[in-house]
Design a protein around this motif. Structure first.
Motif, PDB file in Angstrom:
ATOM      1  N   ASP A  20      -1.705  40.291 -13.317  1.00 16.97           N
ATOM      2  CA  ASP A  20      -0.725  39.738 -14.255  1.00 16.97           C
ATOM      3  C   ASP A  20       0.370  39.047 -13.448  1.00 16.97           C
ATOM      4  N   TYR A  21       0.446  37.721 -13.582  1.00 21.28           N
ATOM      5  CA  TYR A  21       1.401  36.969 -12.746  1.00 21.28           C
ATOM      6  C   TYR A  21       2.840  37.430 -12.931  1.00 21.28           C
ATOM      7  N   ARG A  22       3.137  38.042 -14.082  1.00 20.95           N
ATOM      8  CA  ARG A  22       4.532  38.462 -14.324  1.00 20.95           C
ATOM      9  C   ARG A  22       4.956  39.552 -13.340  1.00 20.95           C
ATOM     10  N   ASP A  23       3.986  40.334 -12.856  1.00 23.13           N
ATOM     11  CA  ASP A  23       4.299  41.341 -11.832  1.00 23.13           C
ATOM     12  C   ASP A  23       4.744  40.669 -10.538  1.00 23.13           C
ATOM     13  N   LEU A  25       6.235  37.756 -10.373  1.00 18.81           N
ATOM     14  CA  LEU A  25       7.553  37.129 -10.549  1.00 18.81           C
ATOM     15  C   LEU A  25       8.696  38.115 -10.359  1.00 18.81           C
ATOM     16  N   GLN A  26       8.373  39.403 -10.492  1.00 23.72           N
ATOM     17  CA  GLN A  26       9.427  40.421 -10.307  1.00 23.72           C
ATOM     18  C   GLN A  26       9.802  40.640  -8.846  1.00 23.72           C
ATOM     19  N   GLN A  48       3.872  28.536 -20.349  1.00 24.94           N
ATOM     20  CA  GLN A  48       4.489  29.865 -20.345  1.00 24.94           C
ATOM     21  C   GLN A  48       4.795  30.329 -18.919  1.00 24.94           C
ATOM     22  N   ILE A  49       3.879  30.038 -18.013  1.00 29.12           N
ATOM     23  CA  ILE A  49       4.092  30.484 -16.631  1.00 29.12           C
ATOM     24  C   ILE A  49       5.322  29.775 -16.034  1.00 29.12           C
ATOM     25  N   ASP A 104       8.463  31.350 -17.459  1.00 25.57           N
ATOM     26  CA  ASP A 104       8.682  32.680 -16.884  1.00 25.57           C
ATOM     27  C   ASP A 104       9.155  32.572 -15.427  1.00 25.57           C
TER      28      ASP A 104
END
Ligand SMILES: NC(=O)c1ccc[n+]([C@@H]2O[C@H](COP(=O)([O-])OP(=O)(O)OC[C@H]3O[C@@H](n4cnc5c(N)ncnc54)[C@H](O)[C@@H]3O)[C@@H](O)[C@H]2O)c1
Length: 349
Positions: free
Chosen positions: A59-62, A64-65, A83-84, A87
């Motif tokens: 999950d790319y959102r991980d 980005l953190q 969306q990417i 984010d």
């Protein structure tokens, strides 16, 4: 003292993601490939092992953190870019995004506004601008050496069609393939396109028809400075990747032929033979991918504007949407029919 290297994450390790990840991992002194993301665990593990990257996430959102990550390179399918990017911008990461940014003008405008507000860089992957041959053409045209540009010709034919699932999510020939040529047209002539007249057909494979797409196209362009352009595309050239350019003007002409793996010419009683062109984008544009990424890293490092920005990403999509409308409605389409903003002045350096 060791120089701080910018830490990059590459999202999507498919055809183009592998190229950018490879370049970032070993070819660019100011950058470090710190993390990879892909939804396919096998591909992700294989690329990570090959490049020696220990951080991988599905999950790319991980990714980005990660506060230590400076920038992301988005190489996922086109429909995921919007969306990417939003984010990534919200997480304060600089962004390199593969073409096209998105298929909708409204969404690209939102993206451009958002990256401006967040103060992050957005560069779009129009790599052909960084090809040494085409750079030379631009240099000659910009220096006035061919006088006033009158006619641009681009031949751009792929050796073979992409897989069916790629075709279905690509946005169609104009937004996926000709989009590179639309960007090259603006870049090489140094003027905005004002009108497009496109004819398109399915001559290669019925899979394109099933996807509501075409595989063959001829596009006539009118530029703001009065010049005319023509682009021809095919999804299948049996002799390989055909990438030729010509700009003709009042004082001369500049042309670029295909690149071949070698330049031998063998003659016998049946004819004169030479090597086929380099087979596809991975080989033909290898240098350009490295140079565009070096340019992005440099711009982020120096806090300088990127040379291919969100406006360039937007304008190529505007031309592509006008071309698709033209092909569907079988008539010339002015860009103002799909996009209302004043088109001048052209921002190309
Ligand atoms: N500049 C160029 O020359 C060039 C060439 C090819 C493709 N492209 C562009 O690059 C993009 C990708 O194309 P491709 O040919 O590499 O496609 P591809 O299908 O080969 O690779 C896409 C990868 O993204 C992964 N993915 C999908 N959703 C994801 C998500 N949410 N998070 C992380 N990974 C995800 C897929 O599993 C796949 O590995 C497209 O926008 C395409 O237009 C540009």
């Amino acid at each position: 003292m060791t120089q701080h290297r910018l830490r990059f994450g590459v999202l999507g390790v498919g055809r183009i993601g592998k190229i950018h990840a490879g370049n970032l991992s070993s070819q660019i002194p100011g950058a470090e490939l710190a993390a990879l993301s892909d939804v396919f665990p096998e591909d992700l593990a294989a690329v990570a092992a090959q490049l020696g990257v220990s951080k991988t996430v599905s999950d790319y959102r991980d990714l980005l953190q990660d506060r230590d990550l400076d920038a992301v390179v988005i190489c996922t399918p086109t429909h995921t870019h919007y969306q990417i990017i939003l984010d990534a911008a919200a997480a304060g990461k600089h962004i390199f995004c593969e073409k096209p940014i998105d298929l909708s003008i409204g969404k690209i405008q939102t993206i451009n506004e958002e990256v401006r507000k967040r103060g992050v860089q957005l560069m779009v992957g129009f790599n052909r601008r960084f090809d040494p041959n085409f750079e030379k053409v631009r240099e000659i045209v910009a220096a006035g050496k061919i006088g006033e540009p009158h006619v641009l010709r681009i031949t751009s034919r792929d050796p073979s069609p992409p897989p069916e699932n790629y075709i279905r999510s690509s946005g169609g020939i104009f937004l996926d393939m000709t989009i590179h040529d639309f960007d090259m047209a603006r870049y090489l002539v140094g003027s905005e396109v004002t009108e497009v007249y496109a004819k398109a057909a399915v001559l290669v494979d019925s899979v394109f028809e099933k996807a509501g797409d075409w595989d063959t196209a001829v596009v006539t362009l009118t530029f703001e400075n009065g010049a005319l352009g023509s682009i021809d595309n095919s999804r299948k050239a049996i002799y390989g990747y055909d990438q030729r350019v010509e700009v003709f003007g009042s004082e001369g002409m500049v042309t670029v032929k295909n690149n071949a793996p070698n330049t031998h010419v063998y003659s016998d009683r049946t004819g004169i033979h030479s090597a086929l062109p380099l087979n596809f984008f991975m080989e033909r544009y290898k240098e350009s991918y490295l140079k565009e990424m070096r340019t992005f890293v440099d711009a982020v490092e120096r806090k300088q504007p990127v040379p291919v920005d969100g406006n360039d990403g937007l304008m190529a999509v505007v031309i592509a949407l006008a071309a698709a409308k033209s092909a569907r409605e079988q008539r010339p389409v002015k860009l103002t029919e799909v996009y209302q903003r004043s088109l001048s002045p052209c921002q190309i350096a």
